[in-house]
Design a protein around this motif. Structure first.
Motif, PDB file in Angstrom:
ATOM      1  N   ARG A  11      15.643 -11.360  -7.200  1.00 14.32           N
ATOM      2  CA  ARG A  11      14.704 -11.925  -6.223  1.00 14.32           C
ATOM      3  C   ARG A  11      13.292 -11.417  -6.485  1.00 14.32           C
ATOM      4  NH1 ARG A  11      19.031 -10.829  -2.651  1.00 14.32           N
ATOM      5  NH2 ARG A  11      17.989  -8.924  -1.949  1.00 14.32           N
ATOM      6  N   GLU A  12      13.190 -10.145  -6.792  1.00 14.84           N
ATOM      7  CA  GLU A  12      11.882  -9.545  -7.065  1.00 14.84           C
ATOM      8  C   GLU A  12      11.256 -10.156  -8.311  1.00 14.84           C
ATOM      9  OE1 GLU A  12       8.905  -6.530  -6.141  1.00 14.84           O
ATOM     10  OE2 GLU A  12      10.549  -7.482  -5.059  1.00 14.84           O
ATOM     11  N   GLN A  13      12.067 -10.305  -9.370  1.00 12.94           N
ATOM     12  CA  GLN A  13      11.576 -10.910 -10.604  1.00 12.94           C
ATOM     13  C   GLN A  13      11.167 -12.354 -10.367  1.00 12.94           C
ATOM     14  OE1 GLN A  13      11.063  -8.136 -12.480  1.00 12.94           O
ATOM     15  NE2 GLN A  13      11.959  -9.081 -14.269  1.00 12.94           N
ATOM     16  N   ASP A  36       2.235 -13.781 -20.929  1.00 13.78           N
ATOM     17  CA  ASP A  36       2.647 -12.733 -19.993  1.00 13.78           C
ATOM     18  C   ASP A  36       4.038 -13.017 -19.424  1.00 13.78           C
ATOM     19  OD1 ASP A  36       0.273 -11.399 -20.354  1.00 13.78           O
ATOM     20  OD2 ASP A  36      -0.698 -12.268 -18.582  1.00 13.78           O
ATOM     21  N   LEU A  37       4.296 -14.278 -19.122  1.00 15.66           N
ATOM     22  CA  LEU A  37       5.613 -14.639 -18.607  1.00 15.66           C
ATOM     23  C   LEU A  37       6.698 -14.363 -19.641  1.00 15.66           C
ATOM     24  CD1 LEU A  37       4.776 -17.978 -16.751  1.00 15.66           C
ATOM     25  CD2 LEU A  37       5.914 -16.002 -15.721  1.00 15.66           C
ATOM     26  N   LYS A  38       6.434 -14.697 -20.895  1.00 15.37           N
ATOM     27  CA  LYS A  38       7.403 -14.423 -21.960  1.00 15.37           C
ATOM     28  C   LYS A  38       7.714 -12.940 -22.050  1.00 15.37           C
ATOM     29  CE  LYS A  38       5.174 -16.202 -25.376  1.00 15.37           C
ATOM     30  NZ  LYS A  38       4.842 -16.571 -26.770  1.00 15.37           N
ATOM     31  N   GLU A  39       6.673 -12.139 -21.941  1.00 14.52           N
ATOM     32  CA  GLU A  39       6.836 -10.689 -22.102  1.00 14.52           C
ATOM     33  C   GLU A  39       7.559 -10.048 -20.928  1.00 14.52           C
ATOM     34  OE1 GLU A  39       3.995  -6.712 -22.695  1.00 14.52           O
ATOM     35  OE2 GLU A  39       3.183  -8.730 -22.994  1.00 14.52           O
ATOM     36  N   ARG A  40       7.277 -10.540 -19.719  1.00 10.84           N
ATOM     37  CA  ARG A  40       7.789  -9.861 -18.526  1.00 10.84           C
ATOM     38  C   ARG A  40       9.003 -10.546 -17.894  1.00 10.84           C
ATOM     39  NH1 ARG A  40       2.817  -9.010 -14.590  1.00 10.84           N
ATOM     40  NH2 ARG A  40       4.490  -7.944 -13.429  1.00 10.84           N
ATOM     41  N   PHE A  41       9.073 -11.866 -17.996  1.00  4.28           N
ATOM     42  CA  PHE A  41      10.135 -12.599 -17.292  1.00  4.28           C
ATOM     43  C   PHE A  41      10.738 -13.668 -18.200  1.00  4.28           C
ATOM     44  CE2 PHE A  41       6.682 -11.574 -14.240  1.00  4.28           C
ATOM     45  CZ  PHE A  41       7.327 -10.564 -13.543  1.00  4.28           C
ATOM     46  N   ALA A  42      11.135 -13.276 -19.379  1.00  2.00           N
ATOM     47  CA  ALA A  42      11.555 -14.235 -20.405  1.00  2.00           C
ATOM     48  C   ALA A  42      12.740 -15.087 -19.986  1.00  2.00           C
ATOM     49  CB  ALA A  42      11.882 -13.493 -21.701  1.00  2.00           C
ATOM     50  N   ARG A  43      13.613 -14.588 -19.127  1.00  6.88           N
ATOM     51  CA  ARG A  43      14.860 -15.291 -18.812  1.00  6.88           C
ATOM     52  C   ARG A  43      14.770 -16.161 -17.571  1.00  6.88           C
ATOM     53  NH1 ARG A  43      18.017 -15.536 -22.962  1.00  6.88           N
ATOM     54  NH2 ARG A  43      19.862 -15.724 -21.628  1.00  6.88           N
ATOM     55  N   GLY A  50       8.102 -23.443 -30.160  1.00  6.14           N
ATOM     56  CA  GLY A  50       9.002 -22.720 -31.057  1.00  6.14           C
ATOM     57  C   GLY A  50       9.670 -21.550 -30.364  1.00  6.14           C
ATOM     58  N   TRP A  51       8.908 -20.856 -29.515  1.00  2.94           N
ATOM     59  CA  TRP A  51       9.506 -19.738 -28.771  1.00  2.94           C
ATOM     60  C   TRP A  51      10.593 -20.252 -27.846  1.00  2.94           C
ATOM     61  CZ3 TRP A  51      10.348 -18.392 -23.735  1.00  2.94           C
ATOM     62  CH2 TRP A  51      10.750 -17.071 -23.504  1.00  2.94           C
ATOM     63  N   LEU A  52      10.312 -21.362 -27.152  1.00  5.91           N
ATOM     64  CA  LEU A  52      11.312 -21.929 -26.253  1.00  5.91           C
ATOM     65  C   LEU A  52      12.551 -22.374 -27.016  1.00  5.91           C
ATOM     66  CD1 LEU A  52       9.259 -24.146 -23.769  1.00  5.91           C
ATOM     67  CD2 LEU A  52      10.570 -22.096 -23.228  1.00  5.91           C
ATOM     68  N   ALA A  53      12.342 -23.023 -28.154  1.00  4.78           N
ATOM     69  CA  ALA A  53      13.474 -23.520 -28.944  1.00  4.78           C
ATOM     70  C   ALA A  53      14.401 -22.385 -29.354  1.00  4.78           C
ATOM     71  CB  ALA A  53      12.964 -24.260 -30.172  1.00  4.78           C
ATOM     72  N   ASP A  54      13.838 -21.199 -29.573  1.00  2.00           N
ATOM     73  CA  ASP A  54      14.644 -20.060 -30.031  1.00  2.00           C
ATOM     74  C   ASP A  54      15.127 -19.169 -28.893  1.00  2.00           C
ATOM     75  OD1 ASP A  54      14.312 -20.830 -32.671  1.00  2.00           O
ATOM     76  OD2 ASP A  54      12.526 -19.596 -32.956  1.00  2.00           O
ATOM     77  N   ASN A  55      14.384 -19.131 -27.787  1.00  4.76           N
ATOM     78  CA  ASN A  55      14.651 -18.099 -26.783  1.00  4.76           C
ATOM     79  C   ASN A  55      14.931 -18.587 -25.379  1.00  4.76           C
ATOM     80  OD1 ASN A  55      13.913 -15.567 -28.456  1.00  4.76           O
ATOM     81  ND2 ASN A  55      12.120 -16.878 -28.710  1.00  4.76           N
ATOM     82  N   ALA A  56      14.780 -19.870 -25.104  1.00  2.00           N
ATOM     83  CA  ALA A  56      14.999 -20.350 -23.732  1.00  2.00           C
ATOM     84  C   ALA A  56      16.408 -19.997 -23.260  1.00  2.00           C
ATOM     85  CB  ALA A  56      14.778 -21.862 -23.662  1.00  2.00           C
TER      86      ALA A  56
END
Length: 222
Positions: A49-51, A80-87, A116-122
């Motif tokens: 919830r906090e995240q 910043d979102l990728k780094e802190r809240f990637a999932r 490309g980041w989304l394709a590999d890490n989403a």
């Protein structure tokens, strides 16, 4: 003199002591693990919830950047979102939105990097598929046809099969492989729901290559 009740109570107490000596440690550890698991579950829900709340605030900031047409700011927020809240779902959505703005503003390389980041890490396979489809479009513009086909090969979800085949046809035509392009478009046309308006676009591509679908060709002949 001890009464019968006193003797019974003593026997029960002795039995309880014997039982606890034999099983007490197991019971204690079991209860400890159950309580620890419950505490961890509550802690994880609170963390999620906090995240989610923090990611939501950052997503709103990105949305404001998009509304202002500020691709650089949108890219920074997505970073910043990728780094802190990637999932989180917010990050997956932010990547698609940021990439669109970057592409619209002529920042093709930045858009390709976001997709490309989304394709590999989403975290969600649907977002991965959407990212690959959009990335393939950018790669076609860059004439990076082999890489575009590679991205499309990674789209394995049935819901996106028609769109992948359609985009594959575009790549093949750009490579000068008209017959193979027609085959890909025919597969896309057959796989796409008849109610989808985009099906008409695929039909137009086939018609332009003198390969109109049978239903459309019959209607035109009447």
């Amino acid at each position: 003199m001890a009464t019968n009740l006193d003797l019974q109570e003593q026997e029960q107490l002795d039995e309880l002591k014997a039982f606890w000596q034999q099983h007490g440690n197991l019971i204690t550890w079991t209860l400890t693990l159950i309580l620890a698991a419950f505490a961890a579950w509550n802690g994880w829900n609170w963390y999620q919830r906090e995240q989610g709340a923090k990611a939501s605030a950052m997503f709103e900031e990105l949305d404001n950047a998009v509304a202002a047409g500020d691709a650089d700011r949108a890219g920074r927020v997505f970073g910043d979102l990728k780094e802190r809240f990637a999932r989180t779902t917010y990050t997956q959505q932010a990547g698609l939105i940021a990439a669109k703005l970057q592409a619209d503003k002529g920042q093709a390389d930045a858009a390709a990097a976001s997709l490309g980041w989304l394709a590999d890490n989403a975290a969600n396979d649907d977002y991965k598929a959407l990212a690959r489809l959009r990335l393939a479009g950018l790669l076609i513009d860059k004439k990076a046809y082999d890489e575009a086909l590679k991205q499309l090969a990674g789209v394995t979800q049935p819901a996106f099969a028609a769109l992948a085949d359609d985009r594959r046809g575009d790549v093949l035509l750009a490579q000068g492989k008209a017959a193979e392009a027609v085959t890909a478009w025919q597969a896309a046309y057959k796989a796409m729901d008849e109610k989808q308006d985009y099906r008409r676009v695929i039909e137009a591509k086939l018609t332009a290559r003198a390969a109109a679908p049978e239903a459309a060709a019959s209607a035109g002949a009447q």
